[in-house]
Scaffold this active site. Structure first.
Site: not given
Lengths: 322, 269
Positions: A87, A171, A41, A14, A62
Site C-alpha cells: 500500500f 515480516r 503490523s 521488524r 496512504e
C-alpha cells in the site's frame, strides 16, 4: 574467506527496526513515526507507549500518509513513514514521486511485509512491484536488508542520511548472516562467500537461500561467490562488474517480480559493462497462486536446491560460449 | 499594508503575469487571474516571511497546491524579493528555474513540489502538525483549486486536519467554478463546499476572493479548528473577455487580445 554460516535462530526484522527506532528516538526528539493504522503490523506499539504524541496515525489513508510525512519533514522533524509495502508504494506512488523524491524531502519510507510476506492473503497484498516502482525515482535510495543485523544497521544509516530513503522490510523470519557490528554502506554489496564458478546475488529474505545454495554447490566442488546486495539503487556497479569478470556468470534471486527489480538493475550493468550469461529468479511476471511466503518462494525456484540446479545450468552456458 | 495598496500590487502582478504568458506562449492564465488577489494578500500582508532567509524555521508556510498557476507565484515571489524580478522573463525557457510547476529545490520560497493535483493539502497538514509537535508558532496556508477538490487525497487530509486539531492551518479554495474542460457544475459538482467542510469539523468562511477587504480578514481569522476559506472568484478576473470563460484555462492571448488586456489592467491601476 570463511563462508558465512546462517544462524539457526530466525528473526523478524521488524523487531530490529523498532529497536533501533526507539533507541534513536530516545536521543532525538525530532524522530516521529507516521503510520496508516498499521501500529501493530509496523510493530510501533512500543514507540507509541513511550511517545504517544510522536506517533502520527493518519488512519487508513496512504496518500495522506506520505504527504503528511513530507510536511512533517518540512517542519523540521525526521519522519519514519511506515506501512505495508504494497500500500505504501502502490497506493501512494505519486506522493512518493512528487512529495518525497522530487521535493527531496528528508523522509524515511519503511515498507513493511514486502515481497510475498502476506503469502496466502494473495496478490493484492504481495509487494513484488515495489523495487520497479521506486528504483526509477531520482533522489530515492532503495534498500532491502537481508537480516536483523543489516536491518538495524540500515535504520541507523537512514536516520543519519540527509534525504529520502525507501527501506524494504519483511515480516518473514530470516537467519542472521552478517557479523554483529556490521555497518551499512549505501550502494555497497557484501561478499558473503567467494568463488570463481558463478556469482549468486540476492537481497532481503532471499540472501540466506543463496548462501545455502552455495553450500550445496560446494558439496559438488563448485565454488560460487555470494553477494548480498541490499541497495537496489544506487546499484553497486563495481561489485557487479567484478562478479562478471571474475566468475563469468551471474544468477540473481529476489522476492519481487522478475521484471524491473534487483535482477533488472544488475542486468542493466552487465549488458553495458561486462556481458556474461545471467539469469533472474523471482516471481515470473504472474499473480501468484495461493500459498505461504515460503511455499511461493520455493514454488518459483528459489529453494536452495533449485537455485543450485539453476546455477549449474547457467555455468554450463558459460562454458558453451568458450 | 492596506487593502488599497494590496489591490494595486495585485494588479501589478496580473499585468506581469499576463505579459509573461504572452511572451512564453503558455501558462494557465484563467486560474492565475482568479488567484492573484489571494497571493498578493498572503505575501504582502499575512505571511510572516523573510525573503533573504527562505528556509527560516519560523516562517509561515504557503503551499500552492494548484501548481499549474506557478507563474502567478513566481511573479509574486519576485515582487516580494525571493527571486530577481527580471528572472520572470525566463519562465519556461530551457534550464530556467521557473518550470511550469514550482520546484522547491530550485526556487526560494517554494515549500514543496506540486503539479499533480491533490498533493498540497496533505503536505500542509504535515507542516501544521509539525508545528503542533515542536511548539513552533508558524502558520500554514494552502491554496487549492475548486476542481482539485475532486481528488480524494484532499479529503483524507481534511479528515486528518480535524482529527489533529490543526487550528494553525488555513485552506483557501479558489472557487472560480471552472476546471480545464468544463464548469465544475457540469463535471463533478462538489459545490457548495461549506457544509462539506463543516461536516468534517472545519470552520468555514465564504468570501469574495477577488475583494481585498474580504480576503485579508478571512486570512487573519483565528479559531480553534482548521479553517477553510471558500473564496468565490472569477476565472480570468480583471480581463473582461477572459472572465468566466472555460476556454481561458490555459489559452494564450493573441497580440490584439493582449493589447486589450493590458489596457484593461493598466486602467485598473
Amino acid at each position: 574467506m570463511n563462508a558465512i554460516t546462517p544462524s539457526a535462530k530466525l528473526h523478524d526484522c521488524r523487531d530490529a527496526f523498532v529497536a533501533v527506532l526507539e533507541r534513536l528516538g530516545a536521543d532525538n526528539p525530532k524522530i516521529v513515526a507516521v503510520c496508516n493504522d498499521s501500529v501493530g503490523s509496523s510493530k510501533l506499539g512500543g514507540f507509541k507507549a513511550r511517545w504517544p504524541e510522536r506517533l502520527v496515525n493518519v488512519g487508513i489513508a496512504e496518500q495522506a500518509l506520505v504527504g503528511v510525512g513530507a510536511g512533517l519533514a518540512n517542519g523540521g522533524l525526521l519522519p519514519f513513514v511506515c506501512g505495508a509495502a504494497c500500500f505504501l508504494t502502490g497506493r501512494s506512488l505519486e506522493q512518493i514521486k512528487a512529495d518525497i523524491a522530487y521535493s527531496n524531502a528528508n523522509v524515511k519510507l519503511i515498507g513493511i511485509s514486502s515481497g510475498m510476506a502476506y503469502g496466502e492473503l494473495g496478490p493484492t497484498h504481495h509487494s513484488i512491484e515495489d523495487f520497479a516502482w521506486t528504483r526509477v525515482l531520482p533522489n530515492l535510495p532503495v534498500v532491502a536488508p537481508c537480516d536483523s543485523i543489516e536491518t538495524a544497521a540500515a535504520v541507523e544509516w537512514a536516520a543519519s542520511y540527509d534525504g529520502p530513503v525507501f527501506l524494504r522490510l519483511s515480516r518473514v523470519g530470516v537467519p542472521d548472516l552478517l557479523p554483529t557490528g556490521h555497518i551499512f554502506e549505501l550502494g555497497k554489496a557484501n561478499l558473503l562467500r567467494d568463488g570463481d564458478a558463478i556469482t549468486l546475488i540476492a537481497n532481503g529474505t532471499i540472501t540466506h537461500r543463496m548462501v545455502k545454495a552455495a553450500a550445496i554447490l560446494a558439496e559438488q566442488g563448485i565454488e560460487a561467490r555470494v553477494l548480498n546486495m541490499a541497495t537496489v539503487r544506487p546499484i553497486d556497479v563495481a561489485a557487479v562488474v567484478a562478479a562478471a569478470r571474475d566468475t563469468g556468470a551471474i544468477l540473481t534471486a529476489e522476492e519481487h517480480s522478475t521484471f524491473g527489480g534487483l535482477g533488472s538493475a544488475i542486468a542493466e550493468v552487465v549488458v553495458a559493462e561486462a556481458p556474461v550469461p545471467m539469469k533472474i529468479l523471482g516471481v515470473p511476471g504472474i499473480f501468484a497462486p495461493t500459498g505461504s511466503a515460503e511455499f511461493l518462494l520455493d514454488e518459483f525456484g528459489m529453494a536452495p536446491a533449485a537455485i543450485a540446479e539453476t546455477a549449474i545450468a547457467l555455468i554450463a552456458r558459460k562454458s558453451s560460449r568458450t | 499594508m492596506q487593502p488599497n495598496d494590496l489591490d494595486r500590487i495585485a494588479q501589478q502582478i496580473r499585468l506581469r503575469d499576463l505579459q509573461a504568458v504572452f511572451e512564453a506562449g503558455a501558462g494557465h492564465i484563467g486560474g492565475e487571474m482568479s488567484a492573484i488577489d489571494i497571493l498578493a494578500a498572503l505575501y504582502f500582508r499575512v505571511l510572516r516571511i523573510w525573503p533573504d532567509q527562505p528556509k527560516h524555521p519560523d516562517r509561515d508556510r504557503f503551499v500552492l497546491s494548484k501548481g499549474h498557476v506557478a507563474l502567478a507565484l513566481y511573479v509574486t515571489l519576485a515582487k516580494r524579493g525571493f527571486i530577481p524580478e527580471e528572472e520572470v522573463a525566463t519562465f519556461l525557457k530551457p534550464h530556467s528555474r521557473l518550470n511550469g510547476h514550482p520546484n522547491c529545490n530550485k526556487v526560494p520560497g517554494v515549500e514543496t513540489n506540486t503539479g499533480p493535483l491533490g498533493h498540497g493539502l496533505p503536505v500542509a497538514v504535515g507542516m501544521a502538525k509539525a508545528a503542533k509537535l515542536t511548539g513552533a508558532a508558524y502558520r500554514t496556508y494552502v491554496l487549492t483549486g475548486d476542481g482539485e477538490m475532486q481528488e480524494g487525497s484532499n479529503w483524507e487530509a481534511i479528515a486528518s486536519a480535524a482529527q489533529f486539531g490543526l487550528d494553525n492551518l488555513t485552506l483557501v479554495i479558489d472557487h472560480n467554478r471552472f476546471q480545464q474542460g468544463a464548469s465544475l457544475k457540469d463535471t463533478n459538482n462538489l459545490a457548495p463546499f461549506p457544509a462539506k467542510l463543516e461536516a468534517f469539523g472545519w470552520d468555514v468562511t465564504e468570501i469574495n476572493g477577488n475583494a481585498m477587504d474580504e480576503i485579508v480578514p478571512a486570512l487573519e481569522k483565528r479559531g480553534s479548528r482548521p479553517h477553510c476559506i471558500v473564496a468565490h472568484t472569477n476565472k480570468g478576473h480583471g480581463i473582461s473577455f477572459m472572465q468566466d470563460k472555460v476556454d481561458w484555462h490555459h489559452k494564450v492571448p493573441s497580440a490584439e487580445q493582449y493589447q486589450i488586456a493590458v489596457a484593461e489592467l493598466s486602467e485598473a491601476l
